[in-house]
Design a protein around this motif. Sequence first.
Motif, short mmCIF file in Angstrom:
data_model
loop_
_atom_site.label_atom_id
_atom_site.label_comp_id
_atom_site.label_asym_id
_atom_site.label_seq_id
_atom_site.Cartn_x
_atom_site.Cartn_y
_atom_site.Cartn_z
N ARG A 1 72.54 41.91 -30.67
CA ARG A 1 71.97 43.16 -31.17
C ARG A 1 72.38 44.35 -30.31
O ARG A 1 72.61 45.44 -30.82
CB ARG A 1 70.44 43.04 -31.21
CG ARG A 1 69.97 42.20 -32.39
CD ARG A 1 68.49 42.28 -32.59
NE ARG A 1 67.78 41.53 -31.56
CZ ARG A 1 66.61 41.89 -31.05
NH1 ARG A 1 66.02 42.98 -31.44
NH2 ARG A 1 66.04 41.13 -30.14
N ILE A 2 72.49 44.12 -29.01
CA ILE A 2 72.93 45.22 -28.13
C ILE A 2 74.39 45.54 -28.42
O ILE A 2 74.79 46.72 -28.50
CB ILE A 2 72.73 44.84 -26.65
CG1 ILE A 2 71.24 44.69 -26.33
CG2 ILE A 2 73.36 45.89 -25.74
CD1 ILE A 2 70.96 44.09 -24.97
N ALA A 3 75.22 44.50 -28.56
CA ALA A 3 76.65 44.73 -28.80
C ALA A 3 76.89 45.42 -30.14
O ALA A 3 77.89 46.14 -30.29
CB ALA A 3 77.39 43.39 -28.74
N ALA A 4 76.00 45.20 -31.13
CA ALA A 4 76.19 45.81 -32.45
C ALA A 4 76.05 47.32 -32.37
O ALA A 4 76.88 48.05 -32.93
CB ALA A 4 75.19 45.22 -33.43
N HIS A 5 75.02 47.81 -31.69
CA HIS A 5 74.80 49.27 -31.57
C HIS A 5 74.23 49.57 -30.19
O HIS A 5 73.03 49.77 -30.03
CB HIS A 5 73.82 49.77 -32.65
CG HIS A 5 74.31 49.53 -34.04
ND1 HIS A 5 75.34 50.25 -34.61
CD2 HIS A 5 73.91 48.63 -34.98
CE1 HIS A 5 75.56 49.82 -35.84
NE2 HIS A 5 74.69 48.83 -36.09
N PRO A 6 75.08 49.59 -29.15
CA PRO A 6 74.58 49.84 -27.79
C PRO A 6 74.22 51.31 -27.56
O PRO A 6 74.91 52.21 -28.04
CB PRO A 6 75.75 49.41 -26.90
CG PRO A 6 76.95 49.59 -27.75
CD PRO A 6 76.52 49.36 -29.16
N VAL A 7 73.12 51.51 -26.88
CA VAL A 7 72.68 52.86 -26.49
C VAL A 7 72.49 52.86 -24.98
O VAL A 7 71.71 52.06 -24.45
CB VAL A 7 71.36 53.25 -27.18
CG1 VAL A 7 70.91 54.63 -26.72
CG2 VAL A 7 71.51 53.20 -28.70
N ARG A 8 73.20 53.74 -24.28
CA ARG A 8 73.13 53.77 -22.81
C ARG A 8 72.01 54.68 -22.34
O ARG A 8 71.81 55.79 -22.86
CB ARG A 8 74.46 54.23 -22.22
CG ARG A 8 75.57 53.23 -22.41
CD ARG A 8 76.68 53.41 -21.41
NE ARG A 8 77.62 52.31 -21.44
CZ ARG A 8 78.57 52.10 -20.55
NH1 ARG A 8 78.71 52.93 -19.53
NH2 ARG A 8 79.38 51.07 -20.64
N VAL A 9 71.31 54.17 -21.34
CA VAL A 9 70.25 54.95 -20.68
C VAL A 9 70.35 54.71 -19.19
O VAL A 9 71.05 53.79 -18.74
CB VAL A 9 68.84 54.57 -21.20
CG1 VAL A 9 68.66 54.93 -22.65
CG2 VAL A 9 68.58 53.10 -20.97
N GLU A 10 69.64 55.52 -18.44
CA GLU A 10 69.63 55.34 -16.99
C GLU A 10 68.27 54.81 -16.57
O GLU A 10 67.23 55.35 -16.96
CB GLU A 10 69.92 56.68 -16.28
CG GLU A 10 70.06 56.53 -14.77
CD GLU A 10 70.43 57.84 -14.09
OE1 GLU A 10 69.50 58.54 -13.62
OE2 GLU A 10 71.62 58.17 -14.05
N GLY A 11 68.30 53.74 -15.78
CA GLY A 11 67.06 53.15 -15.29
C GLY A 11 66.91 53.35 -13.80
O GLY A 11 67.87 53.70 -13.10
N VAL A 12 65.73 53.10 -13.30
CA VAL A 12 65.41 53.25 -11.88
C VAL A 12 64.82 51.93 -11.39
O VAL A 12 63.90 51.38 -12.01
CB VAL A 12 64.42 54.40 -11.64
CG1 VAL A 12 64.07 54.50 -10.15
CG2 VAL A 12 64.98 55.71 -12.14
N VAL A 13 65.34 51.44 -10.28
CA VAL A 13 64.86 50.19 -9.71
C VAL A 13 63.48 50.41 -9.10
O VAL A 13 63.31 51.24 -8.21
CB VAL A 13 65.83 49.65 -8.65
CG1 VAL A 13 65.29 48.37 -8.04
CG2 VAL A 13 67.21 49.41 -9.26
N THR A 14 62.49 49.66 -9.59
CA THR A 14 61.13 49.78 -9.08
C THR A 14 60.69 48.55 -8.27
O THR A 14 59.66 48.61 -7.59
CB THR A 14 60.14 50.00 -10.24
OG1 THR A 14 60.26 48.92 -11.16
CG2 THR A 14 60.43 51.32 -10.95
N GLN A 15 61.45 47.48 -8.36
CA GLN A 15 61.10 46.27 -7.62
C GLN A 15 62.35 45.44 -7.41
O GLN A 15 63.19 45.31 -8.30
CB GLN A 15 60.05 45.46 -8.39
CG GLN A 15 59.58 44.21 -7.67
CD GLN A 15 58.46 43.52 -8.42
OE1 GLN A 15 57.52 44.14 -8.87
NE2 GLN A 15 58.57 42.22 -8.56
N LEU A 16 62.46 44.86 -6.22
CA LEU A 16 63.61 44.03 -5.88
C LEU A 16 63.20 42.56 -5.88
O LEU A 16 62.05 42.23 -5.57
CB LEU A 16 64.17 44.41 -4.51
CG LEU A 16 64.79 45.80 -4.40
CD1 LEU A 16 65.17 46.11 -2.96
CD2 LEU A 16 66.01 45.92 -5.31
N PRO A 17 64.13 41.67 -6.22
CA PRO A 17 63.78 40.24 -6.21
C PRO A 17 63.63 39.72 -4.79
O PRO A 17 64.35 40.14 -3.88
CB PRO A 17 64.97 39.58 -6.92
CG PRO A 17 66.10 40.53 -6.69
CD PRO A 17 65.51 41.90 -6.66
#
Length: 195
Positions: free
Chosen positions: A45-61
Amino acid sequence: MRTATVPPPRVPRLGRGWYLAAVLSAVLAVGMCLLGWRQADQADRIAAHPVRVEGVVTQLPTGGGTYSSVSYQVGGQPHTAAALPLADGTRLGDAVCLEHAADDAGAVRICGDTYPQPVGVGLARFSVPVAVVLFAVCVLRIWRHRRAVAVRAGQGRLAANLALATEALADGMPAITHGKRSRRKRRVGGRRGQH
């Protein structure tokens, strides 16, 4: 009349662990299949119509079972993606490039990746065949146990029937034999009387 007692055939016991292992392996196989299918579906579904956004890391593994967490916004609505594969050296507050499906803001992955959670897909590819093989082994063992129980039960019934038949025959033999002996004695006695 003496009744012959036939001891019941000894039935081998099968531990409950075989049944438990069969159930757990089936659950594992189904769960991993669903996980892999969900990842593949989201990737398509992502590959069919990808939309780019910017995310922010809030927690590290961390090693304690804590996964990464990335916050992003789509259409003014806040969203959070967990367990995304972050690059080495990523810190809290770093910006991350994400792409999500146009029809589902929850289907999101790191830009350039194929699956949202590649580790889950790899785990599914490895664990599903192992779980299926384990399930097959457990089912085969349970089937063999049930078959052995059925065979021994049949042998026990056969032995009981033979014992009853032997007993009935043995009970009838003295009368037959006694009759024959009595006739012989009479004949012998009669001959002695004639001489």
